[in-house]
Design a protein around this motif. Structure first.
Motif, mmCIF file in Angstrom:
data_model
loop_
_atom_site.group_PDB
_atom_site.id
_atom_site.type_symbol
_atom_site.label_atom_id
_atom_site.label_comp_id
_atom_site.label_asym_id
_atom_site.label_seq_id
_atom_site.Cartn_x
_atom_site.Cartn_y
_atom_site.Cartn_z
ATOM 1 N N LYS A 298 0.821 -1.218 0.000
ATOM 2 C CA LYS A 298 0.000 0.000 0.000
ATOM 3 C C LYS A 298 0.857 1.271 0.000
ATOM 4 O O LYS A 298 0.298 2.372 0.075
ATOM 5 C CB LYS A 298 -0.895 0.018 1.247
ATOM 6 N N LEU A 301 0.159 3.387 -3.100
ATOM 7 C CA LEU A 301 -1.187 3.959 -2.958
ATOM 8 C C LEU A 301 -1.169 5.152 -2.019
ATOM 9 O O LEU A 301 -1.818 6.180 -2.284
ATOM 10 C CB LEU A 301 -2.138 2.878 -2.440
ATOM 11 N N THR A 305 -2.001 9.084 -3.127
ATOM 12 C CA THR A 305 -3.083 9.716 -2.367
ATOM 13 C C THR A 305 -2.613 11.014 -1.728
ATOM 14 O O THR A 305 -3.330 12.026 -1.744
ATOM 15 C CB THR A 305 -3.616 8.757 -1.294
ATOM 16 N N CYS A 325 -4.798 7.259 -10.682
ATOM 17 C CA CYS A 325 -4.908 5.811 -10.857
ATOM 18 C C CYS A 325 -4.220 5.374 -12.149
ATOM 19 O O CYS A 325 -3.571 4.311 -12.195
ATOM 20 C CB CYS A 325 -6.382 5.388 -10.872
ATOM 21 N N TYR A 332 -4.279 0.517 -8.662
ATOM 22 C CA TYR A 332 -5.269 0.803 -7.619
ATOM 23 C C TYR A 332 -6.510 1.392 -8.269
ATOM 24 O O TYR A 332 -6.433 2.151 -9.249
ATOM 25 C CB TYR A 332 -4.700 1.763 -6.583
ATOM 26 N N GLU A 336 -10.283 2.735 -3.933
ATOM 27 C CA GLU A 336 -9.184 2.558 -2.993
ATOM 28 C C GLU A 336 -8.480 3.884 -2.699
ATOM 29 O O GLU A 336 -8.098 4.165 -1.556
ATOM 30 C CB GLU A 336 -8.182 1.543 -3.546
ATOM 31 N N VAL A 337 -8.315 4.710 -3.729
ATOM 32 C CA VAL A 337 -7.669 6.007 -3.532
ATOM 33 C C VAL A 337 -8.534 6.909 -2.659
ATOM 34 O O VAL A 337 -8.039 7.595 -1.753
ATOM 35 C CB VAL A 337 -7.381 6.672 -4.896
#
Length: 485
Positions: A298, A301, A305, A325, A332, A336-337
């Motif tokens: 993660k 990600l 973010t 993305c 991702y 999820e973001v």
């Protein structure tokens, strides 16, 4: 018959009564009897009308003439002649009354009664508040002087204004004495005096005032000193932990963090983001990792973010979630973001106003350029290059952003010119750091500049190797900076 009477409503009646308007009540009475109702009702009717008036206000008539004829004008409280009252005194009395400060009257002046105000009752059964202003002094006397002050030449001393207020609210008048002093300095006079004192103190120290000569309104010269005083204070409160890798994170390493930030530099170049977005992204990333454990799957990600949040805060037109993305090769999803965005913001309590290194660097570059007749573009680019090199290095988290920015200025000036001392009183004043305090940071920064460790993260180096940045990443100082300390 009814319409005929209404048409003749302005004619005098045969009964010798005064001219009056035929109302609905009188018209109805005429329909049932042969005479007109009396214009002046009995005492019982007066009592009924008085009770109704206390419950409901009469609607105003459309016709001014008819209303004047039907309802006699009520006598209202009239404000008597107060022409000789000084407006400045009245304003002062109002301010004192609002603050709850009593006012006393000076009895050395004229003792004429100027006016009396009697406000009407606001509700039935409420007490009547009578404010009586007496003995208003027309002359304003200076302390230590017997002559009156002219209206044009305002003195630098303070004036004494004294008045007396007697208030009666169903009780005996209450008299309170006090003395109120007001400075007659004008706002322009105060500002000019402070500015002169500031210039004299800076010149005595050999410091160039960079705020007095700057005319760009976007630089906020009148407020710059206060703004950066606040930034110096807040940089300690919102600083990430310098040892979160050893204490909290077990699945990621310093190298993973460096690779992620090096990739984020390329993303910011691809999307043409402002430098403030990149600095804020790294700050949010480190602050989140300082308080929350995360898996290495993660980590990317979290990086995109944080850049999404930073772009929303710094950019005029922020990039969409789908674009971040896409830059991850759709590793991702959008959901999820968005979920990670909510997680980061809640953990950081939406505290996004952070004094990063870039914010201090702007101020320090302006102070460094003050001694140049012509601003040096190479100095600005080189200082920005050295400051961005510290984003990738985990070891620089132990330094405050202001120290990192000051060290970048120090090394940039030394790289471009070895014949002069890179530190001067102007830089020491605005950076609030002495040259001795920057020794460790400057030496570590020079190691990054020379790339003696042979690092493979070259995104920042390639960025500032472009001609638009004057290829400042290729510059090196022939002499070691260690000889200056």
């Amino acid at each position: 018959m009814k319409h005929a009477l209404m048409n003749d409503e302005n004619r005098p009646s045969n009964l010798g009564e005064p001219t009056a308007r035929v109302t609905r009540a009188r018209s109805k009475f005429l329909g049932s009897s042969s005479g007109l109702p009396p214009l002046y009702p009995s005492a019982k009717q007066d009592d009924k009308r008085a009770s109704r008036a206390s419950l409901k206000r009469d609607a105003p008539d459309k016709s001014a003439g008819s209303s004047a004829a039907c309802h006699p004008n009520k006598k209202k409280a009239v404000l008597k002649d107060v022409t000789n009252v000084n407006c400045e005194k009245l304003y002062t009395n109002c301010i004192n009354a609002a603050k709850g400060q009593p006012i006393r009257q000076d009895r050395k002046g004229s003792l004429q009664k100027k006016g009396k105000v009697e406000p009407a009752c606001f509700a039935k059964g409420s007490k009547v508040l009578e404010v009586k202003i007496e003995n208003i002094v027309d002359e304003v006397k200076l302390e230590g002087s017997q002559d009156t002050c002219p209206a044009v030449d305002l003195p630098t001393e303070q004036t004494k204004i004294t008045n007396e207020v007697s208030v009666a609210a169903g009780s005996s008048p209450l008299k309170i004495d006090s003395i109120q002093k007001i400075s007659l300095w004008g706002p322009s006079g105060r500002d000019e005096g402070k500015l002169c004192m500031k210039e004299e103190s800076l010149e005595a120290k050999g410091v160039i005032d960079i705020d007095s000569r700057h005319r760009d309104p976007q630089m906020c010269s009148p407020y710059a000193a206060d703004i950066y005083t606040s930034l110096f204070t807040r940089q300690v409160d919102r600083k990430p932990s310098p040892d979160y890798m050893e204490k909290l994170q077990r699945d990621i390493t310093k190298g993973m963090r460096g690779i992620l930030i090096d990739w984020l530099v390329e993303v910011s170049e691809e999307y043409e983001l402002v430098p403030d977005t990149l600095y804020l992204t790294v700050n949010l990333l480190d602050r989140f990792l300082s308080e929350n454990y995360i898996e290495k799957q993660k980590l990317q990600l979290l990086g995109v973010t944080c850049m999404l949040i930073a772009s929303k805060y710094e950019e005029i037109c922020a990039r969409r979630v789908e674009e971040f993305c896409f830059i991850t090769d759709n590793t991702y999803k959008k959901e999820e973001v968005v979920e990670m965005e909510s997680r980061v913001l809640n953990l950081l309590k939406f505290q996004l106003s952070v004094p990063t290194t870039k914010k201090f660097l702007r101020r320090f570059i302006q102070a460094a350029q003050a001694s140049y007749k012509v601003p040096s573009v190479e100095l600005e680019f080189l200082a920005n290059y050295l400051a961005e090199l510290t984003l990738v290095e985990y070891s620089f988290l132990k330094y405050l952003p202001s120290i990192t920015a000051a060290s970048a200025i120090f090394l940039a000036r030394w790289t471009l010119d070895q014949s002069d001392d890179p530190w001067n009183p102007t830089l020491e004043h605005y950076t609030r750091h002495k040259a001795s305090e920057l020794k460790n940071t400057v030496l570590e920064l020079q190691v990054l500049q020379l790339n003696t460790k042979g690092g493979m993260l070259n995104a920042i180096h390639e960025k500032y190797k472009q001609p638009k940045f004057k290829c400042v990443s290729t510059l090196r100082s022939p002499e070691s900076v260690e000889s200056l300390f």
